[in-house]
Design a protein around this motif. Structure first.
Motif, mmCIF file in Angstrom:
data_model
loop_
_atom_site.group_PDB
_atom_site.id
_atom_site.type_symbol
_atom_site.label_atom_id
_atom_site.label_comp_id
_atom_site.label_asym_id
_atom_site.label_seq_id
_atom_site.Cartn_x
_atom_site.Cartn_y
_atom_site.Cartn_z
ATOM 1 N N ARG A 32 41.645 45.876 44.646
ATOM 2 C CA ARG A 32 40.542 46.452 43.858
ATOM 3 C C ARG A 32 40.503 47.968 43.975
ATOM 4 N NH1 ARG A 32 34.701 44.767 44.806
ATOM 5 N NH2 ARG A 32 34.389 45.541 42.727
ATOM 6 N N ARG A 79 37.247 55.701 46.544
ATOM 7 C CA ARG A 79 36.096 54.815 46.363
ATOM 8 C C ARG A 79 34.895 55.647 45.940
ATOM 9 N NH1 ARG A 79 36.907 50.766 51.547
ATOM 10 N NH2 ARG A 79 38.858 49.862 50.790
ATOM 11 N N GLN A 150 28.363 47.146 39.122
ATOM 12 C CA GLN A 150 28.396 46.462 40.416
ATOM 13 C C GLN A 150 29.548 46.956 41.293
ATOM 14 O OE1 GLN A 150 25.877 44.328 41.526
ATOM 15 N NE2 GLN A 150 26.909 44.847 43.450
ATOM 16 N N LYS A 151 30.697 47.239 40.699
ATOM 17 C CA LYS A 151 31.827 47.729 41.494
ATOM 18 C C LYS A 151 31.479 49.061 42.144
ATOM 19 C CE LYS A 151 36.685 49.016 41.686
ATOM 20 N NZ LYS A 151 36.494 49.990 42.737
ATOM 21 N N THR A 153 28.495 50.153 42.885
ATOM 22 C CA THR A 153 27.513 49.846 43.939
ATOM 23 C C THR A 153 28.199 49.231 45.153
ATOM 24 O OG1 THR A 153 25.738 49.604 42.330
ATOM 25 C CG2 THR A 153 25.423 48.521 44.466
ATOM 26 N N ASP A 154 29.167 48.351 44.930
ATOM 27 C CA ASP A 154 29.898 47.738 46.044
ATOM 28 C C ASP A 154 30.647 48.798 46.859
ATOM 29 O OD1 ASP A 154 28.985 45.260 45.190
ATOM 30 O OD2 ASP A 154 30.918 44.639 44.346
ATOM 31 N N ASP A 155 31.300 49.755 46.180
ATOM 32 C CA ASP A 155 31.980 50.843 46.890
ATOM 33 C C ASP A 155 30.983 51.627 47.739
ATOM 34 O OD1 ASP A 155 34.460 50.270 45.757
ATOM 35 O OD2 ASP A 155 34.609 52.147 44.625
ATOM 36 N N GLN A 157 28.051 50.668 48.930
ATOM 37 C CA GLN A 157 27.565 49.863 50.057
ATOM 38 C C GLN A 157 28.615 49.773 51.166
ATOM 39 O OE1 GLN A 157 24.369 48.783 50.515
ATOM 40 N NE2 GLN A 157 24.065 50.057 48.708
ATOM 41 N N ALA A 158 29.882 49.642 50.784
ATOM 42 C CA ALA A 158 30.959 49.603 51.776
ATOM 43 C C ALA A 158 31.033 50.927 52.527
ATOM 44 C CB ALA A 158 32.287 49.278 51.108
#
Length: 169
Positions: A32, A79, A150-151, A153-155, A157-158
Motif C-alpha cells: 500500500r 506516508r 480513509q487511506k 486517515t490510516d497513514d 493514525q499509523a
C-alpha cells in the motif's frame, strides 16, 4: 433535612493521542506504500509528510537526492500526515495524490505538488492531471468522491502510533 446532590454528568472526553513510543519502533512497509528507490534497499526512510508544509518542501529534494545518489541502497516510503489545523489544503492534496497513484503517477504528482506548493488547490490538481496525461475524467471523479479519504486517515493514525507529531516526521 438531608439534601442529596447528584454530580453533574461529565462531558465525554475528546480522543487522545497515543503516548509516544519509549524506544525503537518497527515499521512495516507494505504494498500500500509509495516507495521510491529499490524495494530491497538496505536503508529505508519512512517519511510522514504534508504537501502544504514548508519544512516538508525543504526536506523533499534532499530525500530525492539521497535516492538518486545511492541507487539500490536507499528507498523512500511516503506516508500522509496532513496537519489540518494549519494546512487546510494538505488533506485534499494527499487525497488527490492517491488518485494520481491509481494511474501510476504518485511520485510525479507529488513532486509537482511540492514544487508548486503555494498554488495548492483543486485547479492545480486538475492542471497536473492534464500535464501528467492522466485520464482526467477518472482522476476528477476520484478526487470529487474523496475515494482515498480513509487511506490518508490510516497513514495519519499509523504515524501517531509510532510517535509522529509533526512534519516531516
Amino acid at each position: 433535612a438531608q439534601v442529596n446532590v447528584a454530580a453533574a454528568p461529565s462531558a465525554p472526553s475528546a480522543p487522545t493521542e497515543p503516548p509516544p513510543p519509549t524506544g525503537p519502533v518497527n515499521i512495516t512497509v507494505t504494498d500500500r506504500d509509495h516507495i521510491r528507490g529499490a524495494q530491497d534497499a538496505k536503508v529505508t526512510i519512512v517519511e510522514w509528510s504534508d504537501f502544504q508544509c514548508p519544512f516538508c518542501a525543504r526536506f523533499h529534494p534532499s530525500v530525492v537526492r539521497a535516492v538518486q545518489e545511492y541507487p539500490g541502497k536507499v528507498r523512500w516510503v511516503y506516508r500522509h500526515f496532513p496537519l489540518d489545523s494549519i494546512h487546510p489544503n494538505a488533506r485534499p492534496a494527499a487525497e488527490a495524490s492517491e488518485c494520481a497513484a491509481e494511474q501510476g503517477k504518485f511520485w510525479e504528482f507529488s513532486d509537482k505538488l511540492i514544487e508548486r506548493q503555494p498554488q495548492l488547490g483543486a485547479d492545480l490538481y486538475k492542471s497536473l492531471a492534464k500535464e501528467l496525461r492522466l485520464n482526467e475524467t477518472k482522476f476528477n471523479e476520484c478526487v470529487t468522491s474523496r475515494k482515498y479519504q480513509q487511506k490518508v486517515t490510516d497513514d495519519e493514525q499509523a504515524g501517531l502510533a509510532v510517535g509522529v507529531r509533526g512534519t516531516p516526521g
